[in-house]
Design a protein around this motif. Structure first.
Motif, PDB file in Angstrom:
ATOM      1  N   ARG A  53       0.797  -1.207  -0.023  1.00 62.56           N
ATOM      2  CA  ARG A  53      -0.019   0.056  -0.074  1.00 62.56           C
ATOM      3  C   ARG A  53       0.704   1.231   0.046  1.00 62.56           C
ATOM      4  O   ARG A  53       0.348   2.376   0.174  1.00 62.56           O
ATOM      5  N   HIS A  54       2.278   1.091  -0.071  1.00 58.44           N
ATOM      6  CA  HIS A  54       3.052   2.077  -0.241  1.00 58.44           C
ATOM      7  C   HIS A  54       4.205   1.793  -1.337  1.00 58.44           C
ATOM      8  O   HIS A  54       4.204   0.578  -1.533  1.00 58.44           O
ATOM      9  N   GLU A  55       4.714   2.921  -1.735  1.00 54.01           N
ATOM     10  CA  GLU A  55       5.753   2.535  -2.702  1.00 54.01           C
ATOM     11  C   GLU A  55       6.814   2.061  -2.314  1.00 54.01           C
ATOM     12  O   GLU A  55       7.491   2.553  -1.514  1.00 54.01           O
ATOM     13  N   GLU A  56       7.555   1.050  -3.213  1.00 53.59           N
ATOM     14  CA  GLU A  56       8.926   0.525  -2.845  1.00 53.59           C
ATOM     15  C   GLU A  56       9.513   0.393  -4.085  1.00 53.59           C
ATOM     16  O   GLU A  56       9.026   0.360  -5.227  1.00 53.59           O
ATOM     17  N   LEU A  79       2.693   7.048  -0.136  1.00 56.83           N
ATOM     18  CA  LEU A  79       1.735   6.564  -1.049  1.00 56.83           C
ATOM     19  C   LEU A  79       1.899   6.772  -2.426  1.00 56.83           C
ATOM     20  O   LEU A  79       1.544   5.982  -3.510  1.00 56.83           O
ATOM     21  N   SER A  80       2.996   7.669  -2.817  1.00 60.54           N
ATOM     22  CA  SER A  80       3.024   8.019  -4.396  1.00 60.54           C
ATOM     23  C   SER A  80       4.270   8.116  -4.682  1.00 60.54           C
ATOM     24  O   SER A  80       4.726   8.553  -5.849  1.00 60.54           O
ATOM     25  N   ASN A 106       6.595  -0.188  -7.583  1.00 60.96           N
ATOM     26  CA  ASN A 106       5.132  -0.466  -7.489  1.00 60.96           C
ATOM     27  C   ASN A 106       4.620   0.795  -7.546  1.00 60.96           C
ATOM     28  O   ASN A 106       5.096   1.700  -7.073  1.00 60.96           O
ATOM     29  N   HIS A 107       3.216   0.981  -7.951  1.00 62.92           N
ATOM     30  CA  HIS A 107       2.394   2.024  -7.970  1.00 62.92           C
ATOM     31  C   HIS A 107       1.311   1.429  -7.217  1.00 62.92           C
ATOM     32  O   HIS A 107       0.335   0.952  -7.812  1.00 62.92           O
ATOM     33  N   PRO A 108       1.116   1.925  -5.950  1.00 63.26           N
ATOM     34  CA  PRO A 108      -0.136   1.371  -5.171  1.00 63.26           C
ATOM     35  C   PRO A 108      -1.208   1.950  -5.729  1.00 63.26           C
ATOM     36  O   PRO A 108      -2.411   1.304  -5.494  1.00 63.26           O
ATOM     37  N   SER A 109      -1.458   3.136  -6.475  1.00 61.10           N
ATOM     38  CA  SER A 109      -2.444   3.554  -6.959  1.00 61.10           C
ATOM     39  C   SER A 109      -3.152   2.780  -8.161  1.00 61.10           C
ATOM     40  O   SER A 109      -4.276   3.121  -8.350  1.00 61.10           O
ATOM     41  N   ILE A 142       4.974  -2.271 -11.151  1.00 60.85           N
ATOM     42  CA  ILE A 142       4.126  -3.513 -10.917  1.00 60.85           C
ATOM     43  C   ILE A 142       2.894  -3.056  -9.869  1.00 60.85           C
ATOM     44  O   ILE A 142       3.021  -2.384  -8.924  1.00 60.85           O
ATOM     45  N   HIS A 143       1.819  -3.537 -10.215  1.00 62.17           N
ATOM     46  CA  HIS A 143       0.459  -3.412  -9.432  1.00 62.17           C
ATOM     47  C   HIS A 143      -0.420  -4.683  -9.439  1.00 62.17           C
ATOM     48  O   HIS A 143      -0.744  -5.226 -10.547  1.00 62.17           O
TER      49      HIS A 143
END
Length: 157
Positions: A53-56, A79-80, A106-109, A142-143
């Motif tokens: 749920r957060h970006e890594e 988050l972004s 990743n893009h949690p959005s 990735i999402h």
């Protein structure tokens, strides 16, 4: 706990079950030897990045024959966004004697198209990699169960 009938105890048990399932998905990845395409890299990286749920930002370390040598988290953000330090990326890659790396975040959005910042950091890391003779083979966003590949789209700048 927002669902009727699930209190703190049940929520903890459910969270533990989901975490065990996530770790279980990672186990078979150690048996994968080579990354031949973006789909292989995505399948390898999905357990690490798919449900966050957060970006890594992570790197996949590869040998000359694209055998997976390891995977390392470079940064964890909000988050972004997350910050990526090229010194850390290439320090790890050189220390592990990797011949190539695949970048991933990743893009949690859920948005799979790269932002301008994604493009800038990709160009920067590719440039540093060229100077060090260490190939940046791809950058995946990735999402959940989908991904975007810079290499597949022909924009690996």
């Amino acid at each position: 706990m927002q669902i009727k009938g699930i209190g703190p105890g049940k929520a903890t048990v459910l969270f533990a079950c989901f975490e065990l399932a996530r770790r279980r998905r990672m186990e078979p990845q150690a048996q994968r030897k080579n990354v031949g395409c973006s789909q292989d890299a995505f399948e390898f990286l999905l357990p690490y990045l798919g449900d966050l749920r957060h970006e890594e930002f992570w790197i996949l370390l590869l040998s000359r024959s694209n055998t997976v040598m390891g995977i390392k988290r470079i940064s964890e953000g909000g988050l972004s966004a997350t910050l990526v330090d090229p010194k850390k990326v290439f320090g790890i890659a050189l220390q592990q004697r990797a011949s190539g790396i695949i970048l991933a975040h990743n893009h949690p959005s859920g948005a799979l198209y790269p932002s301008e910042e994604d493009r800038v950091i990709t160009r920067r890391l590719r440039s540093v990699g060229k100077e060090l003779e260490l190939k940046v083979l791809d950058h995946l966003i990735i999402h959940a169960n989908a991904y975007f590949s810079f290499a597949d789209e022909g924009i690996l700048e």
